[in-house]
Design a protein around this motif. Structure first.
Motif, PDB file in Angstrom:
ATOM      1  N   GLY A 117      41.618  38.925  51.335  1.00 21.10           N
ATOM      2  CA  GLY A 117      42.717  38.194  51.945  1.00 21.10           C
ATOM      3  C   GLY A 117      42.914  38.614  53.381  1.00 21.10           C
ATOM      4  N   GLY A 118      43.775  37.897  54.041  1.00 18.70           N
ATOM      5  CA  GLY A 118      43.995  38.119  55.464  1.00 18.70           C
ATOM      6  C   GLY A 118      44.914  39.269  55.804  1.00 18.70           C
ATOM      7  N   GLY A 119      45.359  40.010  54.826  1.00 16.69           N
ATOM      8  CA  GLY A 119      46.257  41.127  55.084  1.00 16.69           C
ATOM      9  C   GLY A 119      47.722  40.762  54.933  1.00 16.69           C
ATOM     10  N   CYS A 120      47.982  39.654  54.268  1.00 13.96           N
ATOM     11  CA  CYS A 120      49.362  39.198  54.060  1.00 13.96           C
ATOM     12  C   CYS A 120      50.089  40.133  53.084  1.00 13.96           C
ATOM     13  N   ARG A 121      51.364  39.899  52.936  1.00 15.13           N
ATOM     14  CA  ARG A 121      52.176  40.723  52.044  1.00 15.13           C
ATOM     15  C   ARG A 121      51.627  40.702  50.619  1.00 15.13           C
ATOM     16  N   ASN A 122      51.242  39.524  50.118  1.00 15.48           N
ATOM     17  CA  ASN A 122      50.713  39.430  48.754  1.00 15.48           C
ATOM     18  C   ASN A 122      49.426  40.232  48.592  1.00 15.48           C
ATOM     19  N   CYS A 123      48.616  40.272  49.632  1.00 18.98           N
ATOM     20  CA  CYS A 123      47.375  41.066  49.579  1.00 18.98           C
ATOM     21  C   CYS A 123      47.707  42.550  49.496  1.00 18.98           C
ATOM     22  N   GLU A 124      48.680  42.989  50.266  1.00 19.90           N
ATOM     23  CA  GLU A 124      49.094  44.391  50.246  1.00 19.90           C
ATOM     24  C   GLU A 124      49.682  44.763  48.882  1.00 19.90           C
ATOM     25  N   VAL A 125      50.504  43.881  48.328  1.00 16.47           N
ATOM     26  CA  VAL A 125      51.103  44.122  47.011  1.00 16.47           C
ATOM     27  C   VAL A 125      50.010  44.212  45.947  1.00 16.47           C
ATOM     28  N   THR A 126      49.033  43.329  46.024  1.00 19.14           N
ATOM     29  CA  THR A 126      47.936  43.347  45.063  1.00 19.14           C
ATOM     30  C   THR A 126      47.190  44.676  45.117  1.00 19.14           C
ATOM     31  N   ALA A 127      46.877  45.147  46.315  1.00 11.10           N
ATOM     32  CA  ALA A 127      46.172  46.427  46.467  1.00 11.10           C
ATOM     33  C   ALA A 127      47.007  47.577  45.906  1.00 11.10           C
ATOM     34  N   GLU A 147      33.088  36.916  54.602  1.00  8.93           N
ATOM     35  CA  GLU A 147      32.838  37.633  53.346  1.00  8.93           C
ATOM     36  C   GLU A 147      33.679  37.051  52.205  1.00  8.93           C
ATOM     37  N   ILE A 148      34.923  36.693  52.516  1.00  9.62           N
ATOM     38  CA  ILE A 148      35.800  36.089  51.506  1.00  9.62           C
ATOM     39  C   ILE A 148      35.187  34.778  51.001  1.00  9.62           C
ATOM     40  N   LEU A 149      34.772  33.932  51.928  1.00  6.37           N
ATOM     41  CA  LEU A 149      34.162  32.653  51.551  1.00  6.37           C
ATOM     42  C   LEU A 149      32.826  32.864  50.850  1.00  6.37           C
ATOM     43  N   GLY A 150      32.133  33.948  51.171  1.00  4.45           N
ATOM     44  CA  GLY A 150      30.875  34.279  50.514  1.00  4.45           C
ATOM     45  C   GLY A 150      31.032  34.533  49.024  1.00  4.45           C
ATOM     46  N   HIS A 151      32.234  34.918  48.628  1.00  4.21           N
ATOM     47  CA  HIS A 151      32.528  35.109  47.199  1.00  4.21           C
ATOM     48  C   HIS A 151      32.975  33.801  46.545  1.00  4.21           C
ATOM     49  N   GLY A 152      33.073  32.726  47.337  1.00  3.15           N
ATOM     50  CA  GLY A 152      33.497  31.436  46.804  1.00  3.15           C
ATOM     51  C   GLY A 152      34.998  31.326  46.634  1.00  3.15           C
ATOM     52  N   VAL A 153      35.736  32.222  47.278  1.00  2.18           N
ATOM     53  CA  VAL A 153      37.193  32.247  47.140  1.00  2.18           C
ATOM     54  C   VAL A 153      37.823  31.313  48.175  1.00  2.18           C
ATOM     55  N   MET A 154      38.678  30.425  47.698  1.00  2.00           N
ATOM     56  CA  MET A 154      39.363  29.490  48.585  1.00  2.00           C
ATOM     57  C   MET A 154      40.855  29.783  48.668  1.00  2.00           C
ATOM     58  N   SER A 155      41.357  30.638  47.784  1.00  2.00           N
ATOM     59  CA  SER A 155      42.779  30.949  47.747  1.00  2.00           C
ATOM     60  C   SER A 155      42.952  32.454  47.581  1.00  2.00           C
ATOM     61  N   THR A 156      43.756  33.039  48.472  1.00  4.90           N
ATOM     62  CA  THR A 156      43.960  34.492  48.439  1.00  4.90           C
ATOM     63  C   THR A 156      45.400  34.813  48.086  1.00  4.90           C
ATOM     64  N   PRO A 157      45.671  36.037  47.676  1.00  7.65           N
ATOM     65  CA  PRO A 157      44.720  37.120  47.499  1.00  7.65           C
ATOM     66  C   PRO A 157      43.817  36.887  46.297  1.00  7.65           C
ATOM     67  N   ALA A 158      42.648  37.501  46.389  1.00  3.97           N
ATOM     68  CA  ALA A 158      41.694  37.453  45.294  1.00  3.97           C
ATOM     69  C   ALA A 158      41.253  38.873  44.983  1.00  3.97           C
ATOM     70  N   VAL A 159      40.808  39.082  43.769  1.00  4.71           N
ATOM     71  CA  VAL A 159      40.335  40.400  43.347  1.00  4.71           C
ATOM     72  C   VAL A 159      38.901  40.248  42.854  1.00  4.71           C
ATOM     73  N   VAL A 160      38.039  41.122  43.368  1.00  2.00           N
ATOM     74  CA  VAL A 160      36.636  41.152  42.978  1.00  2.00           C
ATOM     75  C   VAL A 160      36.356  42.527  42.395  1.00  2.00           C
ATOM     76  N   ILE A 161      35.736  42.564  41.235  1.00  2.07           N
ATOM     77  CA  ILE A 161      35.329  43.831  40.625  1.00  2.07           C
ATOM     78  C   ILE A 161      33.814  43.809  40.518  1.00  2.07           C
ATOM     79  N   ASP A 162      33.184  44.746  41.216  1.00  7.81           N
ATOM     80  CA  ASP A 162      31.717  44.835  41.210  1.00  7.81           C
ATOM     81  C   ASP A 162      31.069  43.468  41.425  1.00  7.81           C
ATOM     82  N   ASP A 163      31.494  42.769  42.467  1.00  9.01           N
ATOM     83  CA  ASP A 163      30.928  41.484  42.899  1.00  9.01           C
ATOM     84  C   ASP A 163      31.229  40.307  41.979  1.00  9.01           C
TER      85      ASP A 163
END
Length: 81
Positions: free
Chosen positions: A8-18, A42-58
């Motif tokens: 994610g872009g570093g938004c509040r929701n991304c920080e909360v998720t981390a 890199e975010i788009l490389g994972h096919g993610v169109m909506s953030t925050p997203a969580v990736v575990i081992d790719d």
């Protein structure tokens, strides 16, 4: 050791998720590697169109909002096996 990435872009929701992931791992006594990814290519490389997203081992396990605490605890528990 599992690698967790918060995309994610570093938004509040991304920080909360981390923070939720780090807290769940600490409470479970599980060592994980936690990365915050803000690079849009890199975010788009994972096919993610909506953030925050969580990736575990790719593997994308969540996208489009803050995950529930129950889901995060389950991911961390699986990382311990």
């Amino acid at each position: 050791m599992k690698t967790f990435k918060v995309l994610g872009g570093g938004c509040r929701n991304c920080e909360v998720t981390a923070k939720i992931i780090a807290q769940a791992a600490a409470e479970a006594g599980v060592d994980i590697q936690l990365e915050k990814i803000t690079d849009m290519a890199e975010i788009l490389g994972h096919g993610v169109m909506s953030t925050p997203a969580v990736v575990i081992d790719d593997t994308v396990v969540h996208s489009g909002g803050v995950p529930s605490s129950d889901a995060v605890r389950a991911w961390v528990k699986d990382a311990d096996q």
